[in-house]
Structure formats: C-alpha cells, structure tokens
Enzyme design. Structure first.
Site, short mmCIF file in Angstrom:
data_model
loop_
_atom_site.label_atom_id
_atom_site.label_comp_id
_atom_site.label_asym_id
_atom_site.label_seq_id
_atom_site.Cartn_x
_atom_site.Cartn_y
_atom_site.Cartn_z
CD1 TRP A 347 46.51 37.69 50.61
CD2 TRP A 347 48.02 38.95 51.67
NE1 TRP A 347 46.68 38.84 49.87
CE2 TRP A 347 47.60 39.63 50.50
CE3 TRP A 347 48.97 39.55 52.48
CZ2 TRP A 347 48.09 40.88 50.15
CZ3 TRP A 347 49.46 40.80 52.12
CH2 TRP A 347 49.03 41.45 50.97
CG ASP A 348 42.41 38.19 50.61
OD1 ASP A 348 43.36 37.47 50.27
OD2 ASP A 348 41.80 38.93 49.82
CD GLU A 476 48.41 37.83 43.77
OE1 GLU A 476 48.20 36.96 44.62
OE2 GLU A 476 47.51 38.36 43.08
CE LYS A 544 46.36 41.79 41.75
NZ LYS A 544 46.16 40.38 42.10
CD GLN A 545 47.70 43.08 45.80
OE1 GLN A 545 46.78 42.79 45.06
NE2 GLN A 545 47.93 42.42 46.93
#
Length: 740
Positions: A347-348, A476, A544-545
C-alpha cells in the site's frame, strides 16, 4: 491605490526573478574546453570536453548537490542511482532490475545481478589525494573527485534517463605533470549469485553475462533470463604526462538479449559523438522543470525536498510501460534476500509515494496505476480463491501480481490495500478526468474493487448497517479486528467510486454499491467525540503508526473540527515512535486545525529518519528497518504539499492554502498537473502567486475569499494568502464532461 499597484508590481518582479533563478540552472561563464581523448576499449577519439552537459543541468549547487569529503561508514547509507529500469547502490555488489525476481511464492525477491562496476580508484602517487563525493540531484548522477597537485580524476556514474538499459561510468583523468601515472581500479568480480546461474564470455573489450533465475515466483511467470553487456574493466588506467582522457565503462541490462546488445552499442556511439551524458542530464533537467518543490531560507528542507523526489523518481519510468512492476518501500536499488521488503509492492505505493507524484508528474502517476491494471487478472483470481467476487489485491505483490506476503496473517487480514488502490484511482480522476484510462481498463478495475467489498461486507440487522470482520488495520499491532475504522472508510469510498465513474462515462453502475456504501458502519464514540480504531478499542491502547488520523487526510472523511482534533489528540498520545511517514500525517492534521506549533514539531520529527550526507532515509529513526525508505520520503513530500501547501483534491476543484514551512522564506510548487494544464504556485509569508504555464483542457478560474479570476497562460495572479481554489469554468466543464 497607486501604492498597492506599486507593491504588487515589485512583488511580481521579485517573484519572476526567483522563478528564473531556480529554474535556469547554473552555467559556466566561459566555454574554454581543452582537447580530450575519448576512450572505450581499443577505440579512441580526440574531441572537445563536454562542458555543454553542465550547461544543460538543472539546479542550484548549494541545494541540489549533496557533497561530502568522506563516505558514510555504513554502506547501507550510500546513495543510489536508477531510472525505473535498473538501479544500484553506489559501491554496491549487485544491480537490480525492474521485474526481475527470484524465489518461489513468498520467498520471491529482487534478483541480484553481478555489478560489473568500478568501486573505487586509487592513484599511485606518494601524496594522498584529496577526495570529494557528490550526489548531483539536478543531473541525476554520482560524482567522485580525486585530486593531487598534478592529477585530477573525476568519476561520473549514472543510470541513463533516455536509454533505460544503461548504467554509465565515465572516468576523466587530467595529468598536468611530466611523469606518467597509473590508476588502480577496484571492481566486483563476475560470478554466480544466489539468484542467478550465469555464463560469462569476453570478446576483446566487451563482456556478455547471461543469467537465469533459479526459482520462478509462480508457474505463470516461469524462470527469467537476463542479459548484461558490459565493458571489460581494466585493472589499471595508465596516464601519460600532460594527457587528458575520458574513459567509458558501460553496462546494459535487459531481459531481451537483443535489446541489451543494441542499447550498449547505442551508448558507445553516443559517447563518441558527445551526446551520452548530455542527453541524460537534459532528461533529468526536463523532469525537474516539469514538476518540483523549491524552498528558500532553509537549506536542510530545500535539499530534503529535492532528494526525496529524486530517490522516488529514480525508481520510476517516465511514462506508462507494460512491464513496470511498481514501487517498493526500499526503492529499486534494494530488495535482495529478506531485506528491504524484498522489492515487493505494498500500500506504500498508492498511499505514500503516489500522491505527490500525481500532483507533480501526472503521466508517471498513471504509470503507477497501470501496475495495478497489469495485475487485475491476478487480483480477480485472489478474490475467487478467498471466497469473494471482484478483485482483491494481496498485501504484497511482485512479478505475477499473486500473493508473495511473507507472513500469512498479513495476506489474510490486511485487506485495506484494495481500497487504497481504488482511492488512488479516485485521486487520479479528480486531477485528470482521463476517460481514456476508464475506457481501456480503469472502469473494470473500479467496478471489480467495488464488487469485492460488496461481497466482503456482512449485514448486521441489529445495527441496520454493513460491517467488515476479521481484518488488520494499518496499525499492524492489532492483527485481527472487526470494523477497522480506516478499512471500513476506504471500503465505503470504493463502493461509491463507480457512481462517480458512471457520471464521467454516462453509464449507470450497479445500484447495490451505493446502497451498501450508505450503510457502511464506521466506529464512532459519541460521548468522547472520536473514532475508535476498531470495535472494542479502548483509550490508551498503544498503536504502531498513523491509522485513524488518515480519515481526515487523505480520505477527507466528513467530520466536525472537534472530532478531527480529538482523533489527533487521542492517537498522538498512544502512537509509538513508528515508521517515518506517521509524523507526516500528524503534521498535516495539525496544520489543518491551526495548531501550527505542534505541526512544526511533528514535521521536523520526520527528518530524524534521514541520514547525512546523502539524505538516505531509514524506516525507523534509529537507523533500523528498510533502507532508502522512499515510503517515508513520500510522507515527507505530502507534508509539504498537502500540509503546508494545503492542497486538497475534490471532484470539481483543487483547494489550497499556502503556509511557510518552519524557518523558510518562500515555498514554491512548480508544475502541478491539473486537467491537462500545468500550474505554478509561489507562497510567501503574506502573498500567494498562481501562474498557469500550460493551458488546461477547460478554462480555469482562481477563486479566493474576495474575488474570482480567470487563469491565462503567462499571467500571474497575486492575492493575499488564504484558502483558495482552482475550478474549471462550469459551463465548459459540464459540456466537455458530457461529451467525454
């Protein structure tokens, strides 16, 4: 009134000077050229030196050249050169090529090709040479300089931007002394790699490497053959007294042996007619002139904007090509073995690298979408194997488009990538209205993704809403949850996109997509006025992010400012150090709500992931994770364009609100591509200037808080900085849209 006119005239004059200064590049004041002997193998030719190549180069040396007297001790932090077809880490042992993978199924990774490349050169003189190393972003090349009192050696390395098969090394030696000198060349040996079985033959000064991958990704891909045609590297270069020579060492890589051979021969001829370097430099100059970000007053940010765009562009073709596989988090020069995400596409690509490329280089943006069109058949197969209809894209893909995700749980549950691809198409259509793309394959892609989500939802009668169970959000650390706020949001947008496409094509999509979209459940806590990340999420749970904060941007999900503030506050408090791009999203969000102090802190926090002297990013600020992490660079570019530039894409307009990044004096965007036109923006502390440089397919209006102005090619529009928009004139837009 007269005073106002004079002030505007002065501002306009300054603006034009600044624009010309940045765009003109640098030029030598003289054209004094000594005779130089061009050498390749046994062939030599006397010619004039190629000073014209420097005149063709784009840039300002203080900003677009990263220079150092010593190289990083950590080889991982060396810069890369590439052109979307081939790439290499400077002084690395392997070349990587787009689409060449070895390893079966989840072990598929970029295949190492032997690097017949000069690693370094030693001068056999008593005096220690002075060294200088430069990554010239404007010219797209790495330059090493060695000098003593009598000897100067310049080594230029670049991946050719016109003949994509070529990796070029040019060694120019000038001996002004009366004593002959020998240069010792250190290079890699040619041998089998863990990925390729090779044969190597040498015919005088030319070598041919024929390689074959050891394992196929899947049966549908088969084993791959690759051919490398290269100049045989000598162990020494001998330089006579008062001699000036340039030596070419060429390497040509392709799956097709005839193409590799032809490109090599073409490169040699271009070298002897002195167009090899010039054509490459000119191509990079054209790229920069067509789309870039210029920042003044802060050299760190200025070079970071250029280097981030350089590294991403170095992994991209200049236009749509059928064989291009896509962008991986660690750029094209990384991805061997189990390192740097193995060259896989995540997906980056759509979420982090693509948005800035779409704005500045629309044709390349379409090339990125084509990577998903190329693998649509594999996505349909993946959906069917998973028990669904439509098209489902695996979390990680490589050559075949089938799943190569190393850990099964990510393939099973991290399904938001399919919605991310649909959202990228939505952004592309907002910017281009490309009916041809839809007619060729885009409409199928949009519909198949919507069909997947329609088959993936579950109707919860008690809520009278559609829900999505057993997914992994972008966070994640929570690998199996129900009703991920982000996943459900991109699914909803995917289901709504066929309706927008139908209006563009004058067709009617299946009404079930909108019916489901209107009832997609998005978790929301009315009492605390924020979006829980998933069902059962509790405050103070570590994540996580960036995840829920992506609802505000890029998804632009409808919510109150209070809810947006609360989402940012709640998730900043519980987000770990996270990968680089996390803080770009928090910065954008805080700029959006007017919290400029916090936005600045988070914006600058990203830079901890960039290592000097060549601005090579690592995934994590402590230097661990993927290297040359272009995902993080993509996040940084978005924080400049969509954060401080305030750009937002809508179906009928582009909004923007320019603000200056920290400690800067101006911020310019050159070559924003919109509806076939090209637009430049100059943001100062108080004024914004908008200049149309290429006419769009529709007449464009600039709307500010006080007036509406037509945009005409070559006529700058200047106004007090604030929220503004560019819109196609309604009557022209609707008529042409209907005709399309």
């Amino acid at each position: 009134m007269l005073k106002t006119v004079i002030i505007i005239a002065i501002k306009l004059m300054i603006y034009k000077i600044l624009w010309n200064e940045i765009g003109s590049g640098y030029k030598e004041n003289t054209d004094r050229r000594s005779v130089v002997t061009l050498c390749h193998g046994n062939r030599a030719l006397s010619a004039k030196g190629q000073t014209a190549s420097r005149n063709a180069s784009f840039g300002i040396p203080e900003v677009t050249v990263l220079s150092t007297k010593s190289l990083p001790a950590d080889q991982r932090l060396m810069p890369t050169i590439g052109n979307g077809h081939v790439a290499i880490v400077i002084q690395g042992d392997a070349i990587f090529m787009n689409g060449l993978y070895n390893g079966h199924n989840i072990t598929s990774h970029r295949a190492k090709i032997p690097a017949v490349f000069i690693k370094n050169i030693n001068i056999s003189t008593p005096a220690q040479p002075r060294t200088q190393y430069k990554l010239d972003l404007g010219a797209g090349m790495f330059v090493e300089e060695l000098t003593t009192n009598d000897i100067s050696v310049e080594i230029k390395m670049f991946a050719h931007r016109v003949i994509k098969q070529l990796l070029v090394t040019m060694v120019t030696v000038r001996n002004v002394g009366d004593v002959p000198v020998s240069l010792d060349i250190n290079s890699s040996s040619v041998e089998d790699t863990e990925d390729l079985e090779i044969t190597h033959e040498v015919n005088q000064s030319i070598g041919i490497i024929r390689g074959r991958t050891r394992e196929c990704e899947y049966d549908v891909t088969g084993l791959q053959n690759v051919t490398v045609v290269h100049t045989v590297l000598p162990k020494e270069i001998h330089v006579k007294p008062f001699e000036h020579t340039t030596h070419l060492y060429l390497l040509s890589v392709d799956l097709n042996p005839e193409t590799a051979d032809y490109s090599f021969a073409q490169g040699v001829e271009m070298f002897f007619n002195e167009s090899l370097e010039i054509s490459h430099v000119t191509a990079w100059s054209d790229i920069w002139k067509s789309g870039r970000i210029d920042i003044t007053g802060n050299r760190t940010l200025a070079t970071m904007a250029y280097s981030s765009l350089y590294y991403i562009l170095s992994s991209l073709p200049l236009a749509e090509t059928p064989e291009f596989v896509g962008l991986s988090p660690g750029d094209l020069a990384h991805g061997s073995g189990n390192q740097d995400y193995m060259g896989h596409v995540f997906w980056d690509q759509e979420t982090w690298m693509y948005p800035s490329i779409l704005l500045l280089h629309g044709r390349i943006g379409r090339a990125l979408l084509h990577t998903r069109v190329r693998t649509l058949g594999a996505a349909r197969r993946t959906a069917k194997m998973s028990g669904y209809t439509g098209a489902r894209y695996p979390w990680e893909t490589a050559l075949s488009g089938l799943d190569v995700t190393a850990e099964p749980i990510y393939f099973l549950n991290e399904q938001h990538i399919t919605g991310d691809i649909s959202f990228a198409i939505r952004q592309y259509l907002y910017m281009t209205r490309d009916i041809q793309f839809l007619n060729m394959s885009g409409q199928e892609l949009v519909t198949d993704i919507a069909e997947f989500w329609a088959s993936r939802v579950y109707f919860n009668a008690s809520r009278n809403m559609y829900e999505i169970y057993n997914v992994m959000p972008p966070d994640e650390w929570h690998q199996q949850v129900n009703n991920s706020a982000y996943t459900n949001a991109v699914a909803k947008l995917s289901l709504l996109l066929p309706e927008f496409v139908g209006k563009l094509q004058n067709t009617k999509p299946n009404p079930k997509y909108k019916e489901i979209a209107d009832k997609i459940y998005i978790p929301f806590d009315k009492h605390l006025d924020y979006h829980p990340e998933f069902d059962g999420f509790t405050l103070n749970t570590r994540v996580k992010q960036a995840d829920v904060v992506l609802l505000g941007y890029p998804l632009m999900f409808t919510m109150t400012e209070a809810t947006r503030r609360n989402d940012l506050r709640v998730y900043e408090a519980v987000t770990s150090n996270g990968p680089a791009m996390t803080w770009s999203m928090f910065s954008i969000g805080n700029i959006e709500i007017g919290n400029t102090v916090k936005a600045s802190i988070q914006f600058l926090r990203q830079l901890n992931n960039a290592a000097k002297p060549f601005n090579v990013w690592t995934e994590n600020a402590d230097g661990t994770g993927a290297v040359n992490f272009i995902t993080g660079m993509g996040g940084f570019l978005q924080s400049v364009l969509f954060g401080y530039g305030g750009f937002r894409l809508h179906p009928d307009r582009i909004e923007f609100q320019g603000r200056l990044p920290p400690s800067t004096t101006s911020f310019n965007v050159t070559g924003l591509d919109y509806l076939g036109g090209s637009i430049d923006f100059c943001f100062s502390n108080t004024l914004t200037t908008v200049l149309l440089t290429r006419r769009a397919r529709y007449p464009l209006l600039l709307n500010t808080s006080t007036k509406s102005m037509a945009l005409s090619v070559g006529y700058p529009r200047i106004f007090q900085s604030g929220l503004a928009s560019i819109v196609p004139r309604p009557r022209f837009f609707k008529r042409k849209q209907h005709a399309g």
